[in-house]
Design a protein around this motif. Structure first.
Motif, short mmCIF file in Angstrom:
data_model
loop_
_atom_site.label_atom_id
_atom_site.label_comp_id
_atom_site.label_asym_id
_atom_site.label_seq_id
_atom_site.Cartn_x
_atom_site.Cartn_y
_atom_site.Cartn_z
N ALA A 16 0.99 -1.23 0.12
CA ALA A 16 0.02 0.13 0.03
C ALA A 16 0.89 1.25 -0.18
O ALA A 16 0.55 2.44 0.80
CB ALA A 16 -1.03 -0.02 1.25
N ASN A 17 2.00 1.24 -0.91
CA ASN A 17 2.71 2.45 -1.08
C ASN A 17 3.60 2.86 0.17
O ASN A 17 4.21 3.92 0.47
CB ASN A 17 1.89 3.45 -1.34
CG ASN A 17 1.83 3.78 -3.01
OD1 ASN A 17 2.13 2.88 -3.57
ND2 ASN A 17 1.14 4.91 -3.40
N VAL A 18 3.79 1.81 1.33
CA VAL A 18 4.30 1.87 2.34
C VAL A 18 5.61 0.95 2.43
O VAL A 18 5.28 -0.26 2.19
CB VAL A 18 3.72 2.01 3.61
CG1 VAL A 18 4.49 2.46 5.07
CG2 VAL A 18 2.57 3.26 3.38
N ASN A 19 6.82 1.30 2.92
CA ASN A 19 7.64 0.21 3.14
C ASN A 19 8.06 -0.17 4.73
O ASN A 19 7.92 0.78 5.59
CB ASN A 19 9.17 0.61 2.63
CG ASN A 19 9.11 1.01 1.25
OD1 ASN A 19 8.14 0.43 0.35
ND2 ASN A 19 9.90 1.57 0.49
N CYS A 20 8.03 -1.23 4.83
CA CYS A 20 8.79 -1.83 6.41
C CYS A 20 9.96 -2.59 5.89
O CYS A 20 10.27 -3.21 4.88
CB CYS A 20 7.79 -2.65 7.06
SG CYS A 20 6.08 -2.09 6.95
N TRP A 21 10.82 -2.89 6.70
CA TRP A 21 12.21 -3.52 6.62
C TRP A 21 12.60 -4.33 7.51
O TRP A 21 12.18 -4.10 8.87
CB TRP A 21 13.11 -2.47 6.64
CG TRP A 21 13.06 -1.24 5.53
CD1 TRP A 21 12.36 0.04 5.95
CD2 TRP A 21 13.28 -1.20 4.21
NE1 TRP A 21 12.25 0.68 4.63
CE2 TRP A 21 12.97 -0.24 3.56
CE3 TRP A 21 14.11 -2.04 3.38
CZ2 TRP A 21 13.09 0.22 2.37
CZ3 TRP A 21 14.28 -2.05 2.21
CH2 TRP A 21 13.82 -0.82 1.53
N LEU A 22 12.65 -5.39 7.28
CA LEU A 22 13.48 -6.56 8.13
C LEU A 22 14.81 -6.64 8.20
O LEU A 22 15.37 -6.79 7.36
CB LEU A 22 12.64 -7.78 7.96
CG LEU A 22 11.21 -8.19 8.14
CD1 LEU A 22 10.65 -9.26 7.51
CD2 LEU A 22 10.83 -8.20 9.68
N LEU A 23 15.57 -6.56 9.49
CA LEU A 23 16.91 -6.62 9.54
C LEU A 23 17.29 -8.10 10.16
O LEU A 23 16.63 -8.64 11.04
CB LEU A 23 17.72 -5.48 10.59
CG LEU A 23 17.07 -4.16 10.16
CD1 LEU A 23 17.91 -3.21 11.20
CD2 LEU A 23 17.31 -3.63 8.76
N GLU A 24 17.91 -8.96 9.59
CA GLU A 24 18.30 -10.19 9.67
C GLU A 24 19.64 -10.54 10.24
O GLU A 24 20.66 -10.00 9.46
CB GLU A 24 17.69 -11.16 8.83
CG GLU A 24 18.01 -12.43 8.84
CD GLU A 24 17.49 -13.57 8.05
OE1 GLU A 24 17.25 -14.78 8.18
OE2 GLU A 24 17.46 -13.12 6.71
N VAL A 32 11.66 -2.69 11.03
CA VAL A 32 11.85 -1.05 10.94
C VAL A 32 10.66 -0.60 10.55
O VAL A 32 10.28 -0.83 9.41
CB VAL A 32 13.02 -0.79 10.21
CG1 VAL A 32 13.09 0.69 10.26
CG2 VAL A 32 14.39 -1.50 11.04
N ASP A 33 9.91 0.03 11.29
CA ASP A 33 8.58 0.57 10.60
C ASP A 33 7.51 -0.50 10.89
O ASP A 33 7.57 -1.45 10.45
CB ASP A 33 8.47 1.45 9.72
CG ASP A 33 9.39 2.72 9.86
OD1 ASP A 33 9.31 3.24 11.23
OD2 ASP A 33 9.96 3.51 9.04
N ALA A 34 6.31 -0.09 11.29
CA ALA A 34 5.18 -0.93 11.24
C ALA A 34 3.99 -0.60 10.33
O ALA A 34 3.00 -1.31 10.49
CB ALA A 34 4.56 -0.91 12.53
N GLY A 35 4.08 -0.29 9.14
CA GLY A 35 3.17 -0.06 8.19
C GLY A 35 1.96 0.47 8.43
O GLY A 35 1.69 1.33 9.49
#
Length: 247
Positions: A16-24, A32-35
Motif C-alpha cells: 500500500a505504498n508504504v515500506n517496512c524493513w526486516l533486519l536479519e 523497522v517501521d510498522a506499516g
C-alpha cells in the motif's frame, strides 16, 4: 510483497505504498517501521518465507510515528510483547499518530495531483483509518548502536517529524532513510529522491538540513519509507532530492 536482500540481510516489505524493513542476523529479526494495519498478512508471509516465525522478531524500531508507520505496532505489542524503540520526541505522535504538524494543508493535494489518488486509496483499504496509537516506547539514543538484530546506528534526521531518525547499517552499506528521503511521494505520486510533500512534513528547512546527515553515511543503498530502494549512493540520492525539493 517481499523483496529479500535488497542489501545484505535487509528485506523489504512493500504494501500500500508504504515500506517496512526486516533486519536479519543470527539473533533473529528487527522490524523497522510498522506499516498499516492491513500489512499484518504481508508481515507473516514475509517472515515465513525467510524461514522464521513471528516470535523471531525481537524488536520494532520506528523511524517516526506517523499513522502509516505505526499501523501494526499495537498488535505487535499485544501479541508478541515486542519492545518498540523510537526517538523521545516521537512519544506524543506515537500516542496520536494522526496529530502531526505539517507545513501545507492536505486538502488541495488530491486535486492538484490526481495520479496520487490510487495510492492514497490503497492506504485507506489497508486500514489507515483504523491505526491506533501506542504508549509503550523505549527511547532511542542518537549516534548509538541499537542492541537489536542488525545493530543499526541511530542518526538524527528531523524535519519530516521532529524526532525522525534514520538507521545506518555500515556493515551492509545501507541507510534506512524512513521519510527523511523517499523515492515516491505518496501525496503527489512523484518519483525519484525527494522530500515528502508539505502535507506531511513538519519543517522543510530542518528536513533539507537532515539530507546532509544521510549523505554523510556514504552508504551505497538508501532504503526509503516510500518508493523503491536506491542503490546509486547516498550522495547522489541527496543531490537529486535537493533538486526535486518538496511539493
Amino acid at each position: 510483497m517481499l523483496f529479500p536482500d535488497v542489501a545484505e540481510g535487509v528485506h523489504l516489505i512493500q504494501h500500500a505504498n508504504v515500506n517496512c524493513w526486516l533486519l536479519e542476523d543470527d539473533d533473529g529479526l528487527t522490524l523497522v517501521d510498522a506499516g498499516l494495519p492491513g500489512t499484518w498478512r504481508e508481515l507473516v508471509d514475509a517472515v515465513n518465507h525467510l524461514g522464521h516465525q513471528l516470535t523471531n522478531i525481537r524488536a520494532l524500531v520506528l523511524t517516526h510515528a506517523h499513522f502509516d508507520h505505526v499501523g501494526m505496532a499495537r498488535r505487535l505489542i499485544r501479541e508478541l510483547g515486542l519492545p518498540v524503540h523510537a526517538h523521545p520526541d516521537e512519544r506524543e505522535l506515537a500516542a496520536h499518530p494522526f496529530r502531526y504538524d505539517h507545513e501545507n494543508r492536505i486538502a488541495p493535494y488530491p486535486l492538484r495531483h490526481p495520479r496520487a489518488l490510487p495510492g492514497l486509496l490503497s492506504m485507506l483499504l489497508a486500514g489507515a483509518p483504523f491505526t491506533r496509537g501506542i504508549h509503550e516506547l523505549q527511547s532511542l539514543t542518537v549516534e548509538a548502536r541499537l542492541e537489536v538484530p542488525g545493530r543499526p546506528r541511530v542518526i538524527a534526521t528531523p524535519g519530516h517529524t521532529y524526532g525522525h531518525v534514520a538507521l545506518h547499517l555500515p556493515e551492509r552499506d545501507a541507510v534506512i532513510s524512513g521519510d527523511a528521503l523517499v523515492t515516491l511521494d505518496p501525496y503527489t505520486a512523484l518519483r525519484g529522491p525527494r522530500l515528502v510533500a508539505g502535507a506531511a512534513t513538519a519543517d522543510e528547512d530542518r528536513a533539507l538540513a537532515s539530507l546532509d546527515t544521510i549523505a554523510a553515511t556514504g552508504a551505497r543503498h538508501v532504503l526509503p519509507g516510500h518508493g523503491n530502494p536506491w542503490s546509486r549512493g547516498a550522495g547522489r540520492a541527496v543531490q537529486a532530492a535537493r533538486r526535486n525539493g518538496m511539493a
